[in-house]
Design a protein around this motif. Structure first.
Motif, PDB file in Angstrom:
ATOM      1  N   TYR A 200     -30.369  32.614 -28.822  1.00 47.03           N
ATOM      2  CA  TYR A 200     -29.765  33.937 -28.743  1.00 47.03           C
ATOM      3  C   TYR A 200     -28.242  33.832 -28.704  1.00 47.03           C
ATOM      4  N   PHE A 201     -27.581  34.847 -29.272  1.00 50.29           N
ATOM      5  CA  PHE A 201     -26.144  34.997 -29.145  1.00 50.29           C
ATOM      6  C   PHE A 201     -25.873  35.874 -27.927  1.00 50.29           C
ATOM      7  N   LEU A 202     -24.679  35.738 -27.358  1.00 54.97           N
ATOM      8  CA  LEU A 202     -24.391  36.358 -26.068  1.00 54.97           C
ATOM      9  C   LEU A 202     -23.117  37.192 -26.114  1.00 54.97           C
ATOM     10  N   VAL A 203     -23.172  38.386 -25.513  1.00 56.47           N
ATOM     11  CA  VAL A 203     -21.993  39.210 -25.236  1.00 56.47           C
ATOM     12  C   VAL A 203     -21.935  39.424 -23.731  1.00 56.47           C
ATOM     13  N   VAL A 204     -20.773  39.214 -23.132  1.00 53.99           N
ATOM     14  CA  VAL A 204     -20.555  39.487 -21.706  1.00 53.99           C
ATOM     15  C   VAL A 204     -19.339  40.395 -21.611  1.00 53.99           C
ATOM     16  N   SER A 205     -19.559  41.638 -21.173  1.00 52.92           N
ATOM     17  CA  SER A 205     -18.449  42.594 -21.246  1.00 52.92           C
ATOM     18  C   SER A 205     -18.739  43.863 -20.470  1.00 52.92           C
ATOM     19  N   ALA A 206     -17.665  44.525 -20.028  1.00 52.58           N
ATOM     20  CA  ALA A 206     -17.789  45.913 -19.589  1.00 52.58           C
ATOM     21  C   ALA A 206     -17.982  46.777 -20.832  1.00 52.58           C
ATOM     22  N   PHE A 207     -18.734  47.853 -20.705  1.00 59.15           N
ATOM     23  CA  PHE A 207     -19.006  48.732 -21.844  1.00 59.15           C
ATOM     24  C   PHE A 207     -17.970  49.847 -21.892  1.00 59.15           C
ATOM     25  N   VAL A 208     -16.762  49.480 -22.314  1.00 56.75           N
ATOM     26  CA  VAL A 208     -15.687  50.445 -22.483  1.00 56.75           C
ATOM     27  C   VAL A 208     -15.214  50.358 -23.933  1.00 56.75           C
ATOM     28  N   PRO A 209     -14.561  51.413 -24.445  1.00 57.76           N
ATOM     29  CA  PRO A 209     -14.325  51.500 -25.896  1.00 57.76           C
ATOM     30  C   PRO A 209     -13.630  50.308 -26.538  1.00 57.76           C
ATOM     31  N   TYR A 210     -12.527  49.811 -25.914  1.00 53.06           N
ATOM     32  CA  TYR A 210     -11.745  48.796 -26.619  1.00 53.06           C
ATOM     33  C   TYR A 210     -12.456  47.447 -26.714  1.00 53.06           C
ATOM     34  N   LYS A 211     -13.520  47.246 -25.954  1.00 57.72           N
ATOM     35  CA  LYS A 211     -14.268  45.990 -26.033  1.00 57.72           C
ATOM     36  C   LYS A 211     -15.048  45.869 -27.342  1.00 57.72           C
ATOM     37  N   ARG A 212     -15.299  47.003 -28.014  1.00 54.31           N
ATOM     38  CA  ARG A 212     -15.951  47.072 -29.315  1.00 54.31           C
ATOM     39  C   ARG A 212     -17.333  46.401 -29.349  1.00 54.31           C
ATOM     40  N   ILE A 213     -18.109  46.653 -28.312  1.00 53.79           N
ATOM     41  CA  ILE A 213     -19.478  46.136 -28.280  1.00 53.79           C
ATOM     42  C   ILE A 213     -20.313  46.788 -29.380  1.00 53.79           C
ATOM     43  N   ASP A 214     -19.896  47.981 -29.808  1.00 51.28           N
ATOM     44  CA  ASP A 214     -20.605  48.645 -30.896  1.00 51.28           C
ATOM     45  C   ASP A 214     -20.595  47.819 -32.182  1.00 51.28           C
ATOM     46  N   LEU A 215     -19.524  47.048 -32.409  1.00 54.09           N
ATOM     47  CA  LEU A 215     -19.473  46.174 -33.586  1.00 54.09           C
ATOM     48  C   LEU A 215     -20.546  45.092 -33.509  1.00 54.09           C
ATOM     49  N   ALA A 216     -20.705  44.511 -32.329  1.00 48.52           N
ATOM     50  CA  ALA A 216     -21.720  43.476 -32.160  1.00 48.52           C
ATOM     51  C   ALA A 216     -23.112  44.048 -32.384  1.00 48.52           C
ATOM     52  N   VAL A 217     -23.371  45.238 -31.840  1.00 42.37           N
ATOM     53  CA  VAL A 217     -24.683  45.864 -32.015  1.00 42.37           C
ATOM     54  C   VAL A 217     -24.951  46.130 -33.495  1.00 42.37           C
ATOM     55  N   SER A 218     -23.992  46.705 -34.197  1.00 36.76           N
ATOM     56  CA  SER A 218     -24.175  47.006 -35.619  1.00 36.76           C
ATOM     57  C   SER A 218     -24.365  45.734 -36.441  1.00 36.76           C
ATOM     58  N   ALA A 219     -23.558  44.715 -36.166  1.00 33.82           N
ATOM     59  CA  ALA A 219     -23.651  43.465 -36.926  1.00 33.82           C
ATOM     60  C   ALA A 219     -24.993  42.785 -36.717  1.00 33.82           C
ATOM     61  N   PHE A 220     -25.472  42.760 -35.484  1.00 33.04           N
ATOM     62  CA  PHE A 220     -26.737  42.058 -35.221  1.00 33.04           C
ATOM     63  C   PHE A 220     -27.947  42.889 -35.641  1.00 33.04           C
ATOM     64  N   SER A 326     -14.679  45.030 -37.999  1.00 34.94           N
ATOM     65  CA  SER A 326     -15.748  45.744 -38.689  1.00 34.94           C
ATOM     66  C   SER A 326     -17.036  44.975 -38.500  1.00 34.94           C
ATOM     67  N   ALA A 327     -18.162  45.699 -38.549  1.00 33.17           N
ATOM     68  CA  ALA A 327     -19.463  45.042 -38.402  1.00 33.17           C
ATOM     69  C   ALA A 327     -19.688  44.044 -39.528  1.00 33.17           C
ATOM     70  N   GLY A 328     -19.199  44.366 -40.732  1.00 30.71           N
ATOM     71  CA  GLY A 328     -19.365  43.460 -41.856  1.00 30.71           C
ATOM     72  C   GLY A 328     -18.640  42.148 -41.664  1.00 30.71           C
ATOM     73  N   ASP A 329     -17.397  42.204 -41.184  1.00 29.66           N
ATOM     74  CA  ASP A 329     -16.638  40.974 -40.953  1.00 29.66           C
ATOM     75  C   ASP A 329     -17.253  40.150 -39.824  1.00 29.66           C
ATOM     76  N   LEU A 330     -17.720  40.826 -38.772  1.00 33.86           N
ATOM     77  CA  LEU A 330     -18.367  40.100 -37.688  1.00 33.86           C
ATOM     78  C   LEU A 330     -19.653  39.435 -38.175  1.00 33.86           C
TER      79      LEU A 330
END
Length: 373
Positions: A200-220, A326-330
Motif C-alpha cells: 500500500y501507498f501511504l498519506v499522513v496528513s491533516a485534511f485541510v485544503p492546501y495539503k491537496r489530499i484530493d489529488l492523491a484520492v483522484s490519482a489512486f 494535478s491528479a494526472g501528474d501524480l
C-alpha cells in the motif's frame, strides 16, 4: 531565563506541535501561551506545562471552528501579559509571533510560515468552494487588515528562525527581515530500517485544503493501487465521498501505530506544497521513498528524480517529484516510481541528517545569542 513559549493553538499533534514538544523539553519550566487549548489533544510533554489560553477558548464551538475566529486572533494573542519573562519563544504559523513582549525580553520566533491564511495560501482556504457562506462573505473585509497586522508586528521579533529555506524567502518578502534556517526536529532514534512492503501507498496528513489530499484520492482512483490515508480534518467527508474501493481511511494514529504504517508501506505520497514537511522525513527514516510535489520544503527534504525527466534516478535518490499539482501528474509519478528500485539504506541515511539533536543545539544557541537580526 524565565521563558514563555507561544504557540498558535493546541488541538492535536501535528508538525508544529512536535516542534513545541521539543521546545518544552529544552525549557522544562516554561509557561505555554496559546489561542486555544483542547485538553488531552497534545502530548503529555506539552500538557504538563502551565498552559494559558486566550478568550478564543470561551467562544462558541471554538474547539472545532476556531479558524472562523481568525479576525479576532490579533486581539487574542496581544492580550497576554508577559511581564517578568526574559525569553519569549514563539512557534508561529499564524498569530503567535504577534504577542507583545516586555521591553527587556528577547523574542525569538521559530517561524513555520508567515500567516498562510492571508498571504500565499489565501485562495486555498477562502477561494471558490473552499469556505462556507458566512466566512466567504466576511473574510475579504478582514484579510487586508490581517496582512498589515502580520507585517507590522514582525518588528516585535528580535530574531527569526525559519523552518526551511523556502520559508526564509517568504520572511524576507513579507516582513523584510533576515532569518536563519533551522530545520524542524525529527526523533530518528525511535525509527529503524524497514524493507517490508505490504503493497500500500501511504498519506499522513491533516485534511485541510492546501495539503491537496484530493489529488492523491483522484490519482489512486485512476491507478487502482492501494492507498491508506492517515489523518482527519474539515475535508474528511468530501474526501471519503471521492474515494474508490482501494482507498481506506485510518483516522489519526497514535505514534506506535503510525510507525507501523510507515514501516510497512510501499512509499509515502506527499501531494501538497509544504513549508517544510516533517512527514517525508519521518517516512524516509524507515527507509521509505517519497512521491512528492516538487515545490516547497520537499525540495529540501527529498533528493528526488523528476518524473518524466531524462535518465534514471541517481543512486542517492530518495524519491520522485511531479511538476504540476494535478491528479494526472501524480499518477505519472507513481508509475515512474514503480519502475525504480530505491535503496532503503540510502534513504534512511539521508533522513538522519534531520535528527532532533541538530534542532536542539541550534535553538539553544539562538536563545542565548540575544542579538537582533
Amino acid at each position: 531565563m524565565k521563558t514563555a513559549l507561544i504557540h498558535d493553538w493546541l488541538t492535536g499533534m501535528r508538525g508544529g506541535e512536535k516542534v513545541l514538544e521539543t521546545l518544552c523539553g529544552l525549557f522544562p519550566e516554561a509557561d505555554v501561551y496559546t489561542l486555544l487549548h483542547v485538553p488531552g489533544s497534545v502530548s503529555p510533554a506539552i500538557e504538563r506545562h502551565a498552559i494559558h489560553a486566550s478568550f478564543i477558548q470561551k467562544l462558541p464551538f471554538a474547539s472545532r471552528k476556531y479558524r472562523q475566529y481568525l479576525p479576532l486572533f490579533p486581539a487574542a494573542i496581544e492580550q497576554f501579559d508577559l511581564r517578568g519573562y526574559d525569553l519569549v519563544l514563539s512557534s508561529s504559523h499564524c498569530a503567535a509571533k504577534g504577542v507583545v513582549p516586555p521591553p527587556d525580553a528577547y523574542h525569538l520566533c521559530y517561524c513555520h510560515t508567515p500567516m498562510r491564511y492571508v498571504w500565499d495560501m489565501y485562495a486555498d482556504y477562502f477561494g471558490p468552494g473552499r469556505a462556507g457562506g458566512l466566512t466567504k462573505r466576511t473574510i475579504p473585509f478582514f484579510a487586508n487588515y490581517l496582512r498589515m497586522w502580520d507585517a507590522v508586528n514582525s518588528v516585535r521579533v528580535d530574531r527569526f528562525a525559519a523552518n526551511s529555506a523556502h520559508v526564509q524567502k517568504r520572511i524576507k518578502k513579507y516582513y523584510g527581515r533576515e532569518s536563519v534556517v533551522v530545520h524542524p526536529p525529527v526523533e530518528t532514534r525511535r525509527t529503524r530500517l524497514s524493507k517490508t512492503d505490504d503493497g500500500y501507498f501511504l498519506v499522513v496528513s491533516a485534511f485541510v485544503p492546501y495539503k491537496r489530499i484530493d489529488l492523491a484520492v483522484s490519482a489512486f482512483n485512476r491507478l487502482g493501487e492501494k492507498l491508506l490515508i492517515v489523518g482527519s480534518g474539515p475535508e474528511e467527508k468530501r474526501l471519503k465521498a471521492m474515494a474508490g474501493p482501494r482507498i481506506s481511511f485510518a483516522g489519526w494514529a497514535d505514534p506506535a501505530t503510525l510507525d507501523s504504517y510507515y514501516a510497512n508501506c510501499r512509499a509515502l505520497v506527499f501531494p501538497g506544497e509544504e513549508d517544510f514537511g516533517m512527514v517525508p522525513v519521518e517516512a524516509q527514516c524507515w527507509g521509505k521513498p517519497v512521491i512528492a510535489f516538487g515545490r516547497g520544503g520537499a525540495l529540501e527534504t527529498v533528493k528526488g528524480h523528476w518524473a518524466g525527466g531524462a535518465g534514471k534516478p541517481a543512486p542517492s535518490c530518495t524519491g520522485v517529484f511531479f511538476r504540476r499539482q494535478s491528479a494526472g501528474d501524480l499518477a505519472g509519478a507513481v508509475k515512474a516510481f514503480m519502475r525504480w528500485r530505491p535503496v532503503p539504506e540510502t534513504i534512511r541515511r539521508h533522513a538522519l541528517k534531520f535528527d532532533a539533536s541538530v534542532f536542539r543545539k541550534a535553538i539553544l544557541k539562538l536563545a542565548e545569542g540575544r542579538e537582533r537580526i
